[in-house]
Scaffold this active site. Sequence first.
Site, PDB file in Angstrom:
ATOM      1  N   ARG A 107      72.556  31.444   3.843  1.00  0.00           N
ATOM      2  CA  ARG A 107      71.306  30.999   4.583  1.00  0.00           C
ATOM      3  C   ARG A 107      71.155  29.601   4.533  1.00  0.00           C
ATOM      4  O   ARG A 107      71.221  29.275   3.350  1.00  0.00           O
ATOM      5  CB  ARG A 107      70.167  32.032   4.324  1.00  0.00           C
ATOM      6  CG  ARG A 107      68.960  31.665   5.165  1.00  0.00           C
ATOM      7  CD  ARG A 107      69.237  32.546   6.616  1.00  0.00           C
ATOM      8  NE  ARG A 107      67.653  32.515   7.195  1.00  0.00           N
ATOM      9  CZ  ARG A 107      67.662  32.699   8.337  1.00  0.00           C
ATOM     10  NH1 ARG A 107      68.896  32.397   9.169  1.00  0.00           N
ATOM     11  NH2 ARG A 107      66.448  32.520   9.195  1.00  0.00           N
ATOM     12  N   THR A 380      73.366  33.539  17.048  1.00  0.00           N
ATOM     13  CA  THR A 380      73.973  34.496  16.087  1.00  0.00           C
ATOM     14  C   THR A 380      75.086  35.255  16.448  1.00  0.00           C
ATOM     15  O   THR A 380      75.396  35.574  17.554  1.00  0.00           O
ATOM     16  CB  THR A 380      72.745  35.555  15.779  1.00  0.00           C
ATOM     17  OG1 THR A 380      71.430  34.612  15.434  1.00  0.00           O
ATOM     18  CG2 THR A 380      73.180  36.412  14.611  1.00  0.00           C
ATOM     19  N   THR A 398      74.623  32.591  12.040  1.00  0.00           N
ATOM     20  CA  THR A 398      73.606  31.916  12.900  1.00  0.00           C
ATOM     21  C   THR A 398      73.610  30.589  12.827  1.00  0.00           C
ATOM     22  O   THR A 398      73.770  29.947  11.785  1.00  0.00           O
ATOM     23  CB  THR A 398      72.625  32.758  12.992  1.00  0.00           C
ATOM     24  OG1 THR A 398      71.754  32.297  14.249  1.00  0.00           O
ATOM     25  CG2 THR A 398      71.439  32.436  11.735  1.00  0.00           C
ATOM     26  N   ASP A 422      62.960  29.061  11.658  1.00  0.00           N
ATOM     27  CA  ASP A 422      62.536  30.615  11.455  1.00  0.00           C
ATOM     28  C   ASP A 422      61.707  30.593  10.307  1.00  0.00           C
ATOM     29  O   ASP A 422      61.221  31.621   9.538  1.00  0.00           O
ATOM     30  CB  ASP A 422      63.843  31.165  10.837  1.00  0.00           C
ATOM     31  CG  ASP A 422      64.741  31.891  11.900  1.00  0.00           C
ATOM     32  OD1 ASP A 422      64.220  32.012  13.061  1.00  0.00           O
ATOM     33  OD2 ASP A 422      66.181  32.411  11.636  1.00  0.00           O
ATOM     34  N   SER A 451      64.787  35.911   7.706  1.00  0.00           N
ATOM     35  CA  SER A 451      65.766  36.185   8.817  1.00  0.00           C
ATOM     36  C   SER A 451      65.848  37.564   9.436  1.00  0.00           C
ATOM     37  O   SER A 451      65.231  38.579   8.469  1.00  0.00           O
ATOM     38  CB  SER A 451      67.264  35.910   8.175  1.00  0.00           C
ATOM     39  OG  SER A 451      68.179  36.263   9.279  1.00  0.00           O
ATOM     40  N   SER A 452      66.105  37.983  10.519  1.00  0.00           N
ATOM     41  CA  SER A 452      66.188  39.234  10.819  1.00  0.00           C
ATOM     42  C   SER A 452      67.833  39.751  10.826  1.00  0.00           C
ATOM     43  O   SER A 452      68.034  40.931  10.874  1.00  0.00           O
ATOM     44  CB  SER A 452      65.928  39.221  12.305  1.00  0.00           C
ATOM     45  OG  SER A 452      64.479  39.050  12.649  1.00  0.00           O
ATOM     46  N   GLY A 473      70.828  38.754  18.089  1.00  0.00           N
ATOM     47  CA  GLY A 473      69.449  39.037  18.939  1.00  0.00           C
ATOM     48  C   GLY A 473      68.240  38.829  18.369  1.00  0.00           C
ATOM     49  O   GLY A 473      67.251  39.479  18.685  1.00  0.00           O
ATOM     50  N   GLY A 474      68.199  37.719  17.206  1.00  0.00           N
ATOM     51  CA  GLY A 474      66.711  37.476  16.556  1.00  0.00           C
ATOM     52  C   GLY A 474      66.258  39.055  15.994  1.00  0.00           C
ATOM     53  O   GLY A 474      66.675  39.823  15.481  1.00  0.00           O
TER      54      GLY A 474
HETATM   55  N1  GLY Z   1      68.071  32.886  13.106  1.00  0.00           N
HETATM   56  C1  GLY Z   1      67.539  34.148  13.354  1.00  0.00           C
HETATM   57  C2  GLY Z   1      67.531  34.937  12.382  1.00  0.00           C
HETATM   58  O1  GLY Z   1      68.140  34.771  11.161  1.00  0.00           O
HETATM   59  O2  GLY Z   1      66.749  35.961  12.338  1.00  0.00           O
END
Ligand code: GLY
Length: 568
Positions: A107, A380, A398, A422, A451-452, A473-474
Site C-alpha cells: 500500500r 482498483t 489500486t 483514503d 483500504s477496502s 469497487g471501493g
Molecule cells: N482505494 C480504494 C481502497 O483501497 O479501498
Amino acid sequence: MTTRTFVTLLLTLALLLAHCAPTPRTSTTYHDTFSTAAVAADHHLASNAGAQMLAQGGNAVDAAVAASFTLSAVRPYSCGIGGGGFMVIALPNDPTHGHVLTAINHRETSPYGPTYYADSGNSSTIGGAAVAIPGTVAGLLYALETYGTLDRATVLQPAIEAARTGFVVDPHYESMAHRLTQRFNQNPEAKQRFPLVWNHFLKQGTLSVGQTITNEPQARALQLIADHGASAFYEGPIAKAIIEAIDQTGGHMTPDQLAHYQPDETEPLTHTIVRRTYITMPPPSSGGITMLQTLLLLSPHIDPIQATTPEHEHLLVEALKHSFADRARLLADPNFVEIPLDTMLHETTLAPIAETLDTPTTHTPDFYGTNTQLPDDSGTSHVSVIDQWGGAVALTETINLEFGSLVGVDEFGFVLNNEMDDFTTIPNEPNAFGLIQSNRNLPEPGKRPLSSMSPTIVLDLDGHVKLVAGASGGPRIITSTLQVLLTTLRTNDPALAITRPRLHHQWQPNAVFIESPQTPSDYPHLLKRGHEIRTRTDIGNVQIIAVDGNTLKAASDPNKNGRPAGLD
Ligand code: GLY
C-alpha cells in the site's frame, strides 16, 4: 552413433519437449474451466500474461506479478506502477519454496502529516498533493524475488509487449472515458494540467470501443524496471520524473521519501469459520476483518455457506452494518494505531451483537456505532491465481479513483495514485465525496491509508486451496467478494456466483444498495424490515477461481469485461 544421428535425436527431443510445454488458453467468455492452473484478471491480456508464466513452469507468484504489471499497461485507470496494493500468498506445496502462507502490504504511504490538508487547503483527490508514495513496483518485485521462481525479464516481458503493441478499448474503458471526459469538459483547464490523461488515455474525448491504445513510454519504464529492478523506479530517471510531476501539479514528495519506500511482509489474517479457513489481508486493509466479522456474526444464526433465503439477506445486511461501523470507528494502519483485532473477532464481543441481528425492523446508524461514513472509489483491479501445485495468490491493486490523481508521469506513460483520499484528510469534515472517516486514519509520514481491498484465499480443513477471490469497487469490494465467495462455496459454480445480483450496505449512508436491473420491489423482505433500498449499476467487480475436484473454475466479472486464462 554418427554425429548426424545424434543431432537428429537432439532435434527430435527438443521438438517433443516443445510440443509437451503446455500452451496457455485464454477463455472466449467471462468464465471457463481449466484442468491444471488458472488466472482470473479483469483484462484478458493480464490473465494471459499470468498463464504464460504458468506455462513456463512459474508458480502462482510469478503469474500474479506478470498479470499485475500487464494490468498497469491495459487497465491504466484502475491500477499500475503509480499505485499500491495487497498480495495474499498461500503455497501449500511449492516445489521451490515449500510451504508458504504470507501477505505483502505494498500500500502507498503518506508523505504528509495530519494537518497537511487543513493547513494547505490542497486537494486529496486531484493533482500532486493527492499522491501517496507508490508501492506497486517494490511490492511486486519483493514478492517475485522472495516467492517467485522466474526472472524479472521473463515476468515483465508480457507487460512490456502489451504497452508497446497496445490494447483495444473495451466497453468498460469506453464508459469510464465517457464519464471522465465530461469532468474534463466541465473543467477545461484540467486538459492542460493533466495532458497524459486527456491527450493520451482519453484521446481528447474521442475514444470509442475498438480503438487501440499503445504506450511506448510505459514500455520504456517497464523495461528499465526489468533491467535494473525496483531502484529504477525509486531512484533512477523514473523517480526524478515522478517528483517533477508532483511538484508541477501542486504537491511535494522528496527523493528520499520515494527512495525509502519499503513493502511490508506480514502474517495474513487467518480464521476458521464453519469448515473453511479464510486467509485474508490484515489492516490497513479493512476488507479481511470486515468480512470475517460479518461471517462470525452470521454464523450463530445460519450456516453462511448454505444460507440463501430472504431472511438471510436481512441478517447479512444487519451484520454488515455492525462490521462496517467497526471498520470506520477502529481501523487504520496498525503500524501507527493499536487495532483490537482479537477483541473484534472474539466470541465474547460478537455473541451479544449477533443476538440482535434478527430484528423486526432495521435500526438507525447510531445503533451500530458512532462516527463517520466511508469513501467511494471506482479504480482498483484484482487478480486471482491457482498454479499447478495448488498454490494460490490473491492480489488487489489500486491507484484509487479513475486515473488516480490524474497526474501523469508523461515521460514514462503512467499516472500517479490519489490514495491520500483514503486517509481522513480533514478531521470531522467530509472528503470530496461528502464522506467522513475516523481520526485514527489521519495521515502521518510513512503511514498507509485504510483500504477496502480484500484479497482472500479459502482453504479446506486439510489446508488445500478451495478458492481465491477479490474485487474492485471501493467499499463494495468487501461485500461483493464476500457474497460471490459464499455463493461459490455453496454451489461450486463461480460463473453463477459472479452474475447473481449482489447487495451492499456500508452502515452509512443508511441504505441497502442493489444492482440494476433489480428494483426495490425485488426485495420485499428487506422493505418489510424498514430498509431503504437504492439502486446502482454494479456492486464490485470480482475475479474468482474455485477448485472443484480436479477442475479449476475461473470467472472474471462480466461488469469489467475480463476473461480468465489457464492451462489444461
Ligand atoms: N482505494 C480504494 C481502497 O483501497 O479501498
